[in-house]
Design a protein around this motif. Structure first.
Motif, PDB file in Angstrom:
ATOM      1  N   ALA A   7      -3.820  -8.132 -15.128  1.00  0.00           N
ATOM      2  CA  ALA A   7      -4.273  -8.345 -13.751  1.00  0.00           C
ATOM      3  C   ALA A   7      -5.646  -7.707 -13.552  1.00  0.00           C
ATOM      4  CB  ALA A   7      -3.258  -7.749 -12.779  1.00  0.00           C
ATOM      5  N   ALA A   8      -6.183  -7.877 -12.361  1.00  0.00           N
ATOM      6  CA  ALA A   8      -7.481  -7.297 -12.043  1.00  0.00           C
ATOM      7  C   ALA A   8      -7.426  -5.783 -12.170  1.00  0.00           C
ATOM      8  CB  ALA A   8      -7.888  -7.693 -10.628  1.00  0.00           C
ATOM      9  N   ILE A   9      -8.526  -5.212 -12.631  1.00  0.00           N
ATOM     10  CA  ILE A   9      -8.642  -3.758 -12.743  1.00  0.00           C
ATOM     11  C   ILE A   9      -9.644  -3.285 -11.694  1.00  0.00           C
ATOM     12  CG2 ILE A   9      -9.262  -1.823 -14.220  1.00  0.00           C
ATOM     13  CD1 ILE A   9      -8.460  -3.437 -16.610  1.00  0.00           C
ATOM     14  N   VAL A  10      -9.217  -2.372 -10.842  1.00  0.00           N
ATOM     15  CA  VAL A  10     -10.062  -1.843  -9.769  1.00  0.00           C
ATOM     16  C   VAL A  10     -10.550  -0.455 -10.170  1.00  0.00           C
ATOM     17  CG1 VAL A  10     -10.156  -1.166  -7.349  1.00  0.00           C
ATOM     18  CG2 VAL A  10      -8.814  -3.171  -8.030  1.00  0.00           C
ATOM     19  N   PHE A  11     -11.851  -0.260 -10.139  1.00  0.00           N
ATOM     20  CA  PHE A  11     -12.438   1.017 -10.518  1.00  0.00           C
ATOM     21  C   PHE A  11     -12.854   1.800  -9.289  1.00  0.00           C
ATOM     22  CE2 PHE A  11     -13.089  -1.805 -14.109  1.00  0.00           C
ATOM     23  CZ  PHE A  11     -12.682  -1.017 -15.170  1.00  0.00           C
ATOM     24  N   ARG A  12     -12.521   3.088  -9.291  1.00  0.00           N
ATOM     25  CA  ARG A  12     -12.930   3.998  -8.230  1.00  0.00           C
ATOM     26  C   ARG A  12     -13.691   5.159  -8.852  1.00  0.00           C
ATOM     27  NH1 ARG A  12      -7.579   2.481  -7.193  1.00  0.00           N
ATOM     28  NH2 ARG A  12      -7.360   1.124  -5.376  1.00  0.00           N
ATOM     29  N   ALA A  13     -14.122   6.091  -8.030  1.00  0.00           N
ATOM     30  CA  ALA A  13     -14.961   7.180  -8.526  1.00  0.00           C
ATOM     31  C   ALA A  13     -14.289   7.985  -9.625  1.00  0.00           C
ATOM     32  CB  ALA A  13     -15.358   8.096  -7.367  1.00  0.00           C
ATOM     33  N   ASP A  14     -12.985   8.253  -9.478  1.00  0.00           N
ATOM     34  CA  ASP A  14     -12.303   9.103 -10.447  1.00  0.00           C
ATOM     35  C   ASP A  14     -11.043   8.478 -11.020  1.00  0.00           C
ATOM     36  OD1 ASP A  14     -10.845   9.144  -8.166  1.00  0.00           O
ATOM     37  OD2 ASP A  14     -10.696  11.330  -7.998  1.00  0.00           O
ATOM     38  N   SER A  15     -10.865   7.155 -10.837  1.00  0.00           N
ATOM     39  CA  SER A  15      -9.637   6.512 -11.303  1.00  0.00           C
ATOM     40  C   SER A  15      -9.866   5.017 -11.505  1.00  0.00           C
ATOM     41  CB  SER A  15      -8.503   6.735 -10.302  1.00  0.00           C
ATOM     42  OG  SER A  15      -8.807   6.082  -9.070  1.00  0.00           O
ATOM     43  N   PHE A  16      -8.881   4.371 -12.130  1.00  0.00           N
ATOM     44  CA  PHE A  16      -8.871   2.917 -12.198  1.00  0.00           C
ATOM     45  C   PHE A  16      -7.430   2.452 -12.073  1.00  0.00           C
ATOM     46  CE2 PHE A  16      -8.377   4.305 -16.569  1.00  0.00           C
ATOM     47  CZ  PHE A  16      -7.445   3.445 -17.113  1.00  0.00           C
ATOM     48  N   GLN A  17      -7.249   1.247 -11.534  1.00  0.00           N
ATOM     49  CA  GLN A  17      -5.913   0.722 -11.257  1.00  0.00           C
ATOM     50  C   GLN A  17      -5.762  -0.662 -11.869  1.00  0.00           C
ATOM     51  OE1 GLN A  17      -4.951   0.331  -7.092  1.00  0.00           O
ATOM     52  NE2 GLN A  17      -2.757   0.201  -7.473  1.00  0.00           N
ATOM     53  N   ILE A  18      -4.676  -0.856 -12.608  1.00  0.00           N
ATOM     54  CA  ILE A  18      -4.376  -2.144 -13.231  1.00  0.00           C
ATOM     55  C   ILE A  18      -3.346  -2.863 -12.370  1.00  0.00           C
ATOM     56  CG2 ILE A  18      -3.471  -3.303 -15.274  1.00  0.00           C
ATOM     57  CD1 ILE A  18      -4.453  -0.951 -16.931  1.00  0.00           C
ATOM     58  N   GLY A  19      -3.747  -3.944 -11.744  1.00  0.00           N
ATOM     59  CA  GLY A  19      -2.851  -4.680 -10.858  1.00  0.00           C
ATOM     60  C   GLY A  19      -2.374  -3.797  -9.722  1.00  0.00           C
ATOM     61  N   GLN A  20      -1.058  -3.852  -9.429  1.00  0.00           N
ATOM     62  CA  GLN A  20      -0.479  -3.053  -8.358  1.00  0.00           C
ATOM     63  C   GLN A  20       0.146  -1.756  -8.861  1.00  0.00           C
ATOM     64  OE1 GLN A  20      -0.792  -3.939  -5.099  1.00  0.00           O
ATOM     65  NE2 GLN A  20      -2.031  -5.606  -5.920  1.00  0.00           N
ATOM     66  N   LEU A  21       0.062  -1.501 -10.157  1.00  0.00           N
ATOM     67  CA  LEU A  21       0.641  -0.277 -10.712  1.00  0.00           C
ATOM     68  C   LEU A  21      -0.135   0.938 -10.218  1.00  0.00           C
ATOM     69  CD1 LEU A  21       1.212  -1.563 -14.335  1.00  0.00           C
ATOM     70  CD2 LEU A  21       3.008  -0.949 -12.714  1.00  0.00           C
ATOM     71  N   PRO A  22       0.469   2.130 -10.229  1.00  0.00           N
ATOM     72  CA  PRO A  22      -0.231   3.334  -9.787  1.00  0.00           C
ATOM     73  C   PRO A  22      -1.541   3.534 -10.538  1.00  0.00           C
ATOM     74  CG  PRO A  22       2.097   3.784 -10.070  1.00  0.00           C
ATOM     75  CD  PRO A  22       1.864   2.404 -10.619  1.00  0.00           C
ATOM     76  N   ALA A  23      -2.530   4.051  -9.854  1.00  0.00           N
ATOM     77  CA  ALA A  23      -3.848   4.249 -10.460  1.00  0.00           C
ATOM     78  C   ALA A  23      -3.805   5.342 -11.529  1.00  0.00           C
ATOM     79  CB  ALA A  23      -4.862   4.616  -9.380  1.00  0.00           C
ATOM     80  N   TYR A  24      -4.651   5.205 -12.518  1.00  0.00           N
ATOM     81  CA  TYR A  24      -4.814   6.215 -13.560  1.00  0.00           C
ATOM     82  C   TYR A  24      -6.003   7.100 -13.217  1.00  0.00           C
ATOM     83  CZ  TYR A  24      -1.753   3.458 -16.609  1.00  0.00           C
ATOM     84  OH  TYR A  24      -0.683   2.791 -17.161  1.00  0.00           O
ATOM     85  N   TRP A  65       7.644  -6.330  -3.963  1.00  0.00           N
ATOM     86  CA  TRP A  65       8.884  -5.561  -3.861  1.00  0.00           C
ATOM     87  C   TRP A  65       8.717  -4.159  -4.418  1.00  0.00           C
ATOM     88  CZ3 TRP A  65      12.934  -9.594  -6.021  1.00  0.00           C
ATOM     89  CH2 TRP A  65      13.251 -10.495  -4.992  1.00  0.00           C
ATOM     90  N   LEU A  66       8.068  -4.051  -5.555  1.00  0.00           N
ATOM     91  CA  LEU A  66       8.002  -2.768  -6.251  1.00  0.00           C
ATOM     92  C   LEU A  66       6.896  -1.856  -5.759  1.00  0.00           C
ATOM     93  CD1 LEU A  66       8.748  -3.706  -9.965  1.00  0.00           C
ATOM     94  CD2 LEU A  66      10.262  -2.669  -8.296  1.00  0.00           C
ATOM     95  N   HIS A  67       5.824  -2.408  -5.224  1.00  0.00           N
ATOM     96  CA  HIS A  67       4.647  -1.582  -4.955  1.00  0.00           C
ATOM     97  C   HIS A  67       4.183  -1.570  -3.511  1.00  0.00           C
ATOM     98  CE1 HIS A  67       4.416  -1.187  -9.252  1.00  0.00           C
ATOM     99  NE2 HIS A  67       4.232  -2.481  -9.423  1.00  0.00           N
ATOM    100  N   GLN A  68       4.919  -2.221  -2.609  1.00  0.00           N
ATOM    101  CA  GLN A  68       4.495  -2.173  -1.216  1.00  0.00           C
ATOM    102  C   GLN A  68       4.645  -0.758  -0.672  1.00  0.00           C
ATOM    103  OE1 GLN A  68       6.999  -4.176   1.624  1.00  0.00           O
ATOM    104  NE2 GLN A  68       8.800  -3.912   0.340  1.00  0.00           N
ATOM    105  N   GLU A  69       3.841  -0.420   0.298  1.00  0.00           N
ATOM    106  CA  GLU A  69       3.919   0.888   0.932  1.00  0.00           C
ATOM    107  C   GLU A  69       4.929   0.844   2.073  1.00  0.00           C
ATOM    108  OE1 GLU A  69       0.106   2.171   2.163  1.00  0.00           O
ATOM    109  OE2 GLU A  69      -0.750   2.127   0.145  1.00  0.00           O
ATOM    110  N   GLY A  70       5.606   1.955   2.276  1.00  0.00           N
ATOM    111  CA  GLY A  70       6.557   2.047   3.373  1.00  0.00           C
ATOM    112  C   GLY A  70       5.873   1.913   4.718  1.00  0.00           C
ATOM    113  N   THR A  71       6.609   1.401   5.698  1.00  0.00           N
ATOM    114  CA  THR A  71       6.084   1.251   7.055  1.00  0.00           C
ATOM    115  C   THR A  71       6.771   2.248   7.970  1.00  0.00           C
ATOM    116  OG1 THR A  71       5.709  -1.110   6.703  1.00  0.00           O
ATOM    117  CG2 THR A  71       5.752  -0.328   8.987  1.00  0.00           C
ATOM    118  N   LYS A  72       6.001   3.084   8.621  1.00  0.00           N
ATOM    119  CA  LYS A  72       6.540   4.132   9.493  1.00  0.00           C
ATOM    120  C   LYS A  72       6.702   3.584  10.903  1.00  0.00           C
ATOM    121  CE  LYS A  72       3.906   7.559  10.610  1.00  0.00           C
ATOM    122  NZ  LYS A  72       3.082   8.798  10.496  1.00  0.00           N
TER     123      LYS A  72
END
Length: 228
Positions: free
Chosen positions: A40-57, A214-221
């Motif tokens: 999936a798409a890889i999103v790059f941030r200042a101190d991390s990167f994220q593959i798809g919807q999985l938690p960022a590294y 289902w697996l990666h959505q954030e909870g709604t308060k």
């Protein structure tokens, strides 16, 4: 910046090389493997990167990225297999509802497909021990109406503070959304549930979006409803 440029160059070379099939993210004495075919798409941030919807590294935690199978314990994650006419799966690690410090459990959604349509779907959970699997089922206990049957109140009560009482709050559809307790079949530390009725007949492109949500959505308060 240099590390990001290296990652981009590595991915570019891997995607253009027919012989390379997997990307490995090495972390200490283990690594996570991803299929380049379904990457999936890889999103790059200042101190991390994220593959798809999985938690960022976090960049600081990553020892290396490689296209060569490392001499480490390998955990496949993300999408694998044939989404056309065959078998495929989606794999993710989760830690919700586990005691602090407990090893994350592995979630595997396994599918049989035909003409890129979902035919069957199974959800598997793999825990570090049978006791942890039992505790998970207890924490997820629901009755036929979908109400929590455990002793834990779904609302969060906060004590009186110097600034006054806090509002009651609830979290709904917390991450992740998994089958209810009556659907699980247990074999030691392994839980399995049939999700075919929910996903059969859907295009695998839609199934991919549904399962990741289902697996990666954030909870709604939401605030607790009080009687007038």
């Amino acid at each position: 910046m240099k590390k990001y440029l290296y990652i981009l160059a590595l991915l570019a070379s891997g995607l253009s090389a027919q012989a390379q099939k997997q990307l490995y993210v090495c972390l200490g004495d283990t690594c996570h493997a991803f299929s380049l075919e379904h990457l999936a798409a890889i999103v790059f941030r200042a101190d991390s990167f994220q593959i798809g919807q999985l938690p960022a590294y976090a960049i600081a935690r990553v020892d290396s990225l490689t296209l060569v199978h490392p001499f480490l314990s390998v955990q496949p994650l993300g999408w694998w297999g044939d989404m056309g006419s065959g078998q495929c799966s989606y794999r993710a690690q989760k830690s919700i509802n586990l005691p602090e410090g407990e090893t994350p459990y592995l979630v595997v959604f396994a599918f049989e497909c035909g003409d890129s349509i979902c035919l069957t779907a199974q959800c598997h959970l793999y825990f570090g021990s049978e006791a942890t699997a039992n505790a998970f089922i207890t924490s997820e206990s629901v009755d036929s109406s979908g109400n929590n049957t455990g002793s834990a109140d779904p609302y969060i009560y906060v004590k009186q503070t110097k600034t006054g009482p806090r509002k009651f709050e609830a979290w709904v559809m917390d991450d992740p959304v998994l089958p209810g307790t009556p659907q699980w079949q247990q074999d030691g530390s392994h839980l399995q549930a049939d999700c075919t009725q929910l996903l059969t007949g859907r295009p695998m492109g839609d199934v991919r979006q549904i399962v990741e949500a289902w697996l990666h959505q954030e909870g709604t308060k939401i605030p607790k409803q009080t009687n007038p």
